[in-house]
Scaffold this motif. Sequence first.
Motif, PDB file in Angstrom:
ATOM      1  N   VAL A   1      38.832  60.485  39.634  1.00  0.00           N
ATOM      2  CA  VAL A   1      37.126  59.681  39.361  1.00  0.00           C
ATOM      3  C   VAL A   1      36.392  59.814  40.148  1.00  0.00           C
ATOM      4  N   THR A   2      35.373  60.322  40.649  1.00  0.00           N
ATOM      5  CA  THR A   2      34.553  60.497  41.625  1.00  0.00           C
ATOM      6  C   THR A   2      33.093  60.048  40.784  1.00  0.00           C
ATOM      7  N   LYS A   3      32.948  60.248  39.757  1.00  0.00           N
ATOM      8  CA  LYS A   3      31.635  59.717  38.643  1.00  0.00           C
ATOM      9  C   LYS A   3      32.353  59.812  36.822  1.00  0.00           C
ATOM     10  N   ASP A   4      31.677  60.142  35.793  1.00  0.00           N
ATOM     11  CA  ASP A   4      31.761  59.334  34.272  1.00  0.00           C
ATOM     12  C   ASP A   4      31.938  61.430  33.768  1.00  0.00           C
TER      13      ASP A   4
ATOM     14  N   LEU B   1      35.959  59.528  27.397  1.00  0.00           N
ATOM     15  CA  LEU B   1      35.025  59.349  28.202  1.00  0.00           C
ATOM     16  C   LEU B   1      35.266  59.060  29.500  1.00  0.00           C
ATOM     17  N   LEU B   2      35.513  59.012  30.402  1.00  0.00           N
ATOM     18  CA  LEU B   2      36.361  58.112  31.824  1.00  0.00           C
ATOM     19  C   LEU B   2      35.028  58.026  32.427  1.00  0.00           C
ATOM     20  N   LYS B   3      34.895  56.313  32.531  1.00  0.00           N
ATOM     21  CA  LYS B   3      33.725  55.983  33.549  1.00  0.00           C
ATOM     22  C   LYS B   3      34.286  55.512  34.717  1.00  0.00           C
ATOM     23  N   LYS B   4      33.439  55.943  35.713  1.00  0.00           N
ATOM     24  CA  LYS B   4      34.325  54.745  37.162  1.00  0.00           C
ATOM     25  C   LYS B   4      33.656  53.524  36.991  1.00  0.00           C
TER      26      LYS B   4
ATOM     27  N   GLU C   1      44.102  54.178  32.479  1.00  0.00           N
ATOM     28  CA  GLU C   1      44.831  53.729  33.728  1.00  0.00           C
ATOM     29  C   GLU C   1      44.764  53.516  34.873  1.00  0.00           C
ATOM     30  N   VAL C   2      43.659  52.372  35.444  1.00  0.00           N
ATOM     31  CA  VAL C   2      43.238  52.721  36.622  1.00  0.00           C
ATOM     32  C   VAL C   2      44.887  52.284  37.577  1.00  0.00           C
TER      33      VAL C   2
ATOM     34  N   SER D   1      36.129  56.413  45.161  1.00  0.00           N
ATOM     35  CA  SER D   1      36.439  57.015  43.655  1.00  0.00           C
ATOM     36  C   SER D   1      37.684  56.404  42.894  1.00  0.00           C
ATOM     37  N   THR D   2      38.123  57.124  42.010  1.00  0.00           N
ATOM     38  CA  THR D   2      38.840  55.977  41.160  1.00  0.00           C
ATOM     39  C   THR D   2      40.026  56.957  40.816  1.00  0.00           C
TER      40      THR D   2
END
Length: 313
Positions: free
Chosen positions: A213-216, A235-238, A153-154, A161-162
């Motif tokens: 997270v700054t990248k996948d 896989l966590l995608k930004k 969850e974002v 970043s995320t």
Amino acid sequence: MACLPAAPPALALRRWLGLGLFVLLCLSRGYALEKKVVKSKVGEKVGLPCCHEIPSSESLHNYRVYWQKNTTEVVLAYAEGRMISKHERYENRTEMDTRNLTLWISPMEILDNGPYQCVVQHLRFPQNSVVVCDEPVTLFVTADFSKPNITAEVSTNSCESTEMVVRCSSHGGFPKPKISGALNNVSVVWNASWVSESSLSPYNVTGKLWLNVTKDVSITCSVEHNGLLKSTSLLLKKPNTCFVPTVPPSYNVITASSIIIIIFLLAITLAARYLPRHVCSHYCKPQDSVEEGVKECMKPPMSSKGTSETSFL
């Protein structure tokens, strides 16, 4: 100072030999006790071995057999070839082999987990019995956990970043598991919590992780119990969207802007009201004078005409 006489070599040898046999006996007994561990899963059929087997020349009528749990709860008991007791919780789930005295339990339940003991007495008449066997066996019951489920969850998102809250959950297993994880093959520590109604009930486990997270990236969650491991990867995608927060104007800017707008509107109102009058008063009078002058010029001169006529006559 007096010296004690040395022991004869034969006596010393016997002492060392006896001590060696005692150590071997203890080690062998400990090894045997260590081997008396039976593992099973919920729903299976398992047999708990007894420490004695009735010879072919005898029958169960010559023995008393007690299978008990935790040394206080009698699972079942036989005397002189017939069953004399059975615990209600094991009703229709247990049976005993009449030759090797193995206790069979089916289907297996988590509550069956724990230490058991097989006690065998050899009956010698009249009214005499000898304990020929009294050894424990441990039953270790396991239940498989469900495949771990990972959700993300974002919480906040920016151009750089995320921030995400990642959860991993699994349920229905026994005993209490360990939860571990990896982020791009680098170990991470989950903030784990376990829920169970009792020490002999299925467990539900949940792990939580806060990530910037700054990248996948790839996240892996693993649940381990009794040497069994179940894992899931995600896989966590930004997010590609980039939100730039707008800064509201300050109070002074708002006040100054309002004053400027009000002055501008007043100026337009005054200009619309007074400018037309001034223009008319400035341009209309000269125009009337010119027109009158033109009219005057266009009239024929009466005096000149009369003089001409008189002179002509």
